[in-house]
Write an enzyme that holds these catalytic residues in place. Structure first.
Site, mmCIF file in Angstrom:
data_model
loop_
_atom_site.group_PDB
_atom_site.id
_atom_site.type_symbol
_atom_site.label_atom_id
_atom_site.label_comp_id
_atom_site.label_asym_id
_atom_site.label_seq_id
_atom_site.Cartn_x
_atom_site.Cartn_y
_atom_site.Cartn_z
ATOM 1 N N ASP A 84 28.320 42.426 -7.942
ATOM 2 C CA ASP A 84 28.918 40.543 -7.863
ATOM 3 C C ASP A 84 28.359 40.349 -6.323
ATOM 4 O O ASP A 84 28.076 40.487 -6.004
ATOM 5 C CB ASP A 84 30.650 40.923 -7.359
ATOM 6 C CG ASP A 84 31.216 39.771 -7.386
ATOM 7 O OD1 ASP A 84 30.629 38.692 -7.572
ATOM 8 O OD2 ASP A 84 32.354 39.593 -7.069
ATOM 9 N N GLU A 89 30.691 46.060 -6.533
ATOM 10 C CA GLU A 89 31.784 46.560 -5.646
ATOM 11 C C GLU A 89 32.506 46.533 -6.756
ATOM 12 O O GLU A 89 32.335 47.048 -8.286
ATOM 13 C CB GLU A 89 32.444 44.677 -6.544
ATOM 14 C CG GLU A 89 34.157 44.431 -6.213
ATOM 15 C CD GLU A 89 34.215 42.829 -5.851
ATOM 16 O OE1 GLU A 89 34.802 42.945 -6.300
ATOM 17 O OE2 GLU A 89 33.384 42.342 -6.078
#
Length: 479
Positions: A84, A89
């Site tokens: 991300d 993430e």
């Protein structure tokens, strides 16, 4: 006040207020070799985790215009890992126990660290579990997710009281940082008239510019207003919080998630304390963060002034009155919350190793004193980052010896197989079965938080996060 005054044993098999919770963590990447590309390493590690480590099943389809096939996927533990905006993430699986919520947050750290070790890259690259880049002024998030009843009414007084809790809980959930940032300037230069902040409580405080807002990236709010339950929308809503810091201390993570879950139960049962609405939650968030030495006064809507510590005691008293005795885990949480608030007034050193900002400031003060450094010395900024290094051989957090209460908890939640096994009592269990099956299959598939599919017609909807769906998934996969 109905709060147990004696330490309780570690709680292992009880539920956190009958609520599904989960954390999303974006990791910074620190490359130690100038000849290596910082941007390339998150993708390399992600690919290793899925392709060599076989820890999950990569997406075969576009999830969004910024998430092409192979950008990420679901994991064997029921969580999700993806790229991300250049960061790795990790989203933990659905957890209904406080201990599990912390265990599966730490599972993301273990997954990344294990990948670096297998790639023999630990001397070249580190992952940093923090929320700011001191050199660019960028911030990246630790987002909290709490399942709530759909019928819950977010009236202005309810929202105001919830914002008051969230703005003041940073005194025990903040990760701490050197310096500050101007939230409204893209270059993050401070106004000429501003008094510089040497050290502050929260990493996110300066970057929060709204109390409630729908979009995340350029208008960060305390509460994200998207209505995206990832479950049966007739029964559930998902409260998505952007204000929290990533914690190195598992004890702090437990406080962050556990106290918030308790407060949401008070909200749902109409047991909120009265008269705790801030004049401006965003301003109060920043003002509390900028005062690590206290006394943390904030202005209330009624014109009165109250201290953040006093406000937290009020919330704890309400939680103790209505929630104590419901189960052992809540009682452990209430006792730990009381211990922390009391320690602020009597002996804040007792919180070293348990509250991150106190731990970090203590470490930096000792080092600055030993080396005769000023607080704007780049050496201290480097140590600020190293506090968040997830590698125990490098991270400064791991060098701190905490008291027995905190140490026992922090050690109890580091479970080796949590990166590859799901919680046994939530929807993550069934999803994990599907991940393992499709990882080893040639069939096309789509895996989502609330469904799995194989082909255009075969879809299994999993709209209840409290159900394991293990039998339904087994039947679906045998078709």
């Amino acid at each position: 006040m109905l709060v147990i005054a004696c330490p309780l044993p570690l709680m292992r098999d009880v539920r956190v207020v009958n609520r599904v919770v989960g954390l999303e963590t974006e990791y910074g990447a620190l490359v130690h070799d100038a000849e290596l590309s910082t941007e390339a390493w998150p993708a390399r590690v992600k690919n290793h985790i899925f392709r060599r480590g076989r820890a999950g099943a990569l997406d075969l389809h576009y999830r969004d215009y910024e998430e092409p096939p192979g950008n990420g996927g679901f994991l064997l533990n029921g969580g999700r890992l993806y790229l991300d905006m250049g960061h790795i993430e990790y989203a933990s699986p659905e957890c209904v126990r406080l201990r599990d919520a912390v265990v599966y947050d730490l599972a993301g750290d273990a997954l990344l660290l294990n990948a670096l070790r297998e790639m023999q890259a630990c001397d070249h690259v580190s992952f940093i579990k923090n929320n700011i880049d001191h050199y660019t002024g960028a911030t990246f998030g630790c987002h909290e997710n709490y399942l709530m009843r759909r019928e819950t009414q977010f009236t202005p007084p309810v929202l105001g009281t919830l914002l008051c809790f969230l703005a003041t809980r940073q005194i025990y959930t903040g990760a701490g940082r050197i310096g500050q940032a101007h939230p409204l300037a893209f270059d993050f230069d401070l106004p000429p008239s501003a008094t510089p902040v040497r050290f502050q409580i929260s990493q996110r405080a300066d970057h929060i510019v709204n109390d409630i807002y729908q979009w995340v990236q350029f208008n960060r709010a305390i509460i994200n207003a998207r209505d995206e339950p990832l479950a049966d929308y007739r029964k559930f809503r998902r409260l998505h919080l952007l204000i929290g810091d990533s914690n190195m201390s598992p004890f702090a993570s437990a406080l962050k998630v556990g106290t918030t879950a308790c407060i949401l139960t008070l909200l749902e049962e109409d047991k909120f304390p009265r008269g705790l609405i801030l004049q401006d939650a965003v301003v109060a968030t920043r003002e509390v963060s900028h005062q690590p030495d206290g006394p943390w006064p904030v202005e209330l809507e009624n014109g009165k002034t109250a201290g953040a510590l006093e406000i937290q005691w009020r919330f704890l008293e309400a939680a103790g009155k209505y929630l104590q005795g419901r189960d052992a885990e809540i009682d452990w949480l209430l006792e730990s919350w009381s211990f922390v608030l009391d320690s602020f007034a009597t002996n804040s050193d007792a919180l070293i190793g348990g509250v991150d900002w106190i731990t970090k400031r203590w470490l930096l003060e000792k080092f600055a004193e030993a080396e005769s450094l000023s607080w704007d010395d780049p050496w201290l900024l480097s140590l600020d980052l190293e506090y968040h290094n997830i590698d125990p051989s490098r991270g400064l957090f791991f060098q701190v010896k905490a008291g027995k209460r905190i140490t026992d908890w922090n050690q109890s939640v580091r479970i080796k197989n949590a990166s590859y096994r799901p919680p046994a009592n939530s929807r993550a269990a069934g999803r994990s079965q599907a991940v393992a099956w499709f990882r080893d299959s040639e069939l096309p598939y789509v895996i989502n938080w609330d469904s799995i599919a194989s082909g255009p017609q075969d879809i299994l909807v999993m709209s209840d996060p409290f159900s394991t769906y293990t039998s339904e998934v087994s039947a679906f996969l045998r078709r």
